[in-house]
Scaffold this motif. Structure first.
Motif, PDB file in Angstrom:
ATOM      1  N   GLY A  54       0.774  -1.226   0.000  1.00  0.00           N
ATOM      2  CA  GLY A  54       0.000   0.000   0.000  1.00  0.00           C
ATOM      3  C   GLY A  54       0.808   1.281   0.000  1.00  0.00           C
ATOM      4  O   GLY A  54       0.236   2.370  -0.094  1.00  0.00           O
ATOM      5  N   LEU A  57       0.992   3.329  -5.110  1.00  0.00           N
ATOM      6  CA  LEU A  57      -0.089   2.906  -5.982  1.00  0.00           C
ATOM      7  C   LEU A  57       0.470   2.572  -7.358  1.00  0.00           C
ATOM      8  O   LEU A  57       1.634   2.849  -7.661  1.00  0.00           O
ATOM      9  N   ALA A  58      -0.339   1.987  -8.190  1.00  0.00           N
ATOM     10  CA  ALA A  58       0.092   1.624  -9.546  1.00  0.00           C
ATOM     11  C   ALA A  58       0.614   2.854 -10.278  1.00  0.00           C
ATOM     12  O   ALA A  58      -0.027   3.917 -10.270  1.00  0.00           O
ATOM     13  N   GLU A  60       3.219   4.603  -9.453  1.00  0.00           N
ATOM     14  CA  GLU A  60       4.043   5.433  -8.586  1.00  0.00           C
ATOM     15  C   GLU A  60       5.408   4.805  -8.375  1.00  0.00           C
ATOM     16  O   GLU A  60       5.578   3.594  -8.535  1.00  0.00           O
ATOM     17  N   ASP A 118      -2.686  10.657   2.295  1.00  0.00           N
ATOM     18  CA  ASP A 118      -4.032  10.206   1.958  1.00  0.00           C
ATOM     19  C   ASP A 118      -4.994  10.408   3.123  1.00  0.00           C
ATOM     20  O   ASP A 118      -6.209  10.492   2.927  1.00  0.00           O
TER      21      ASP A 118
END
Length: 212
Positions: A54, A57-58, A60, A118
């Motif tokens: 986590g 993210l995809a 990154e 986030d």
């Protein structure tokens, strides 16, 4: 305090000793800020944070940025000085004085750690290339005057820790002294407004920047 980080305090103090002296020996205020930012860039943060589930993210990737946000004459903006890792076109990034979390640090005159951005709905993206996932801020205050703040950020969430915040706060004290010793306010009066200013809106980089 993280146990693993506590074992590295000797190295942190050695880094601060060397970087602090190099900042005092620098040729000018921006060079001094860059020396301190580079030391933070090279040493702070959990360097394995990006490997944790986590954290990224995809699409990154883990990378770091550091520098000083200096309050401009008239207190209208924070101007990036002595940056390390920012895009070349953002060498003179200018963020509205009340923009995002740099604005919060300015208003409260307090250090700040966002372990995972986030979790903070008010976090704004001012870096042109990516939204950072973890960041730290430390005010530079000399004789009660807020001159700016040292900042560092990473894209991987939970990179920045309590110990990293403690370190950059100590570095910000060195930065404030070095800024004044090198005539930072006089330099700033000549450097602002910059010919290569990259102005962003208070709400972030979504509009592409240069929103003066």
């Amino acid at each position: 305090m993280e146990v693993a980080a506590a074992k590295d305090w000797g190295g942190v103090l050695a880094m601060m000793e060397q970087a602090g002296q190099s900042a005092l020996d620098a040729e000018g205020p921006e060079q001094a800020m860059r020396v301190l930012a580079q030391a933070c860039f090279d040493t702070l943060g959990d360097r394995s944070a990006h490997l944790k589930p986590g954290a990224l993210l995809a699409g990154e990737r883990q990378f770091f940025v550091a520098g000083a946000f200096i309050v401009t004459p008239g207190q209208r903006y924070h101007m990036l000085v002595g940056n390390v890792g920012f895009p070349k076109e953002q060498e003179r990034l200018l963020v509205p004085i009340d923009g995002g979390h740099p604005g919060k640090v300015y208003a409260t005159r307090s250090k700040l750690l966002l372990k995972n951005t986030d979790d903070h709905q008010t976090f704004k993206q001012y870096l042109k290339t990516a939204r950072m996932g973890s960041t730290i801020f430390a005010p530079m205050i000399f004789k009660e005057r807020f001159h700016g703040q040292l900042i560092m950020a990473a894209q991987a969430r939970h990179t920045m820790r309590d110990t990293d915040l403690a370190t950059i706060v100590a570095m910000s004290r060195i930065a404030a002294g070095a800024w004044i010793a090198h005539g930072g306010p006089a330099w700033l009066a000549q450097a602002y407004p910059p010919a290569n200013g990259f102005y962003v809106d208070k709400e972030g980089i979504a509009d592409g920047g240069d929103g003066r």
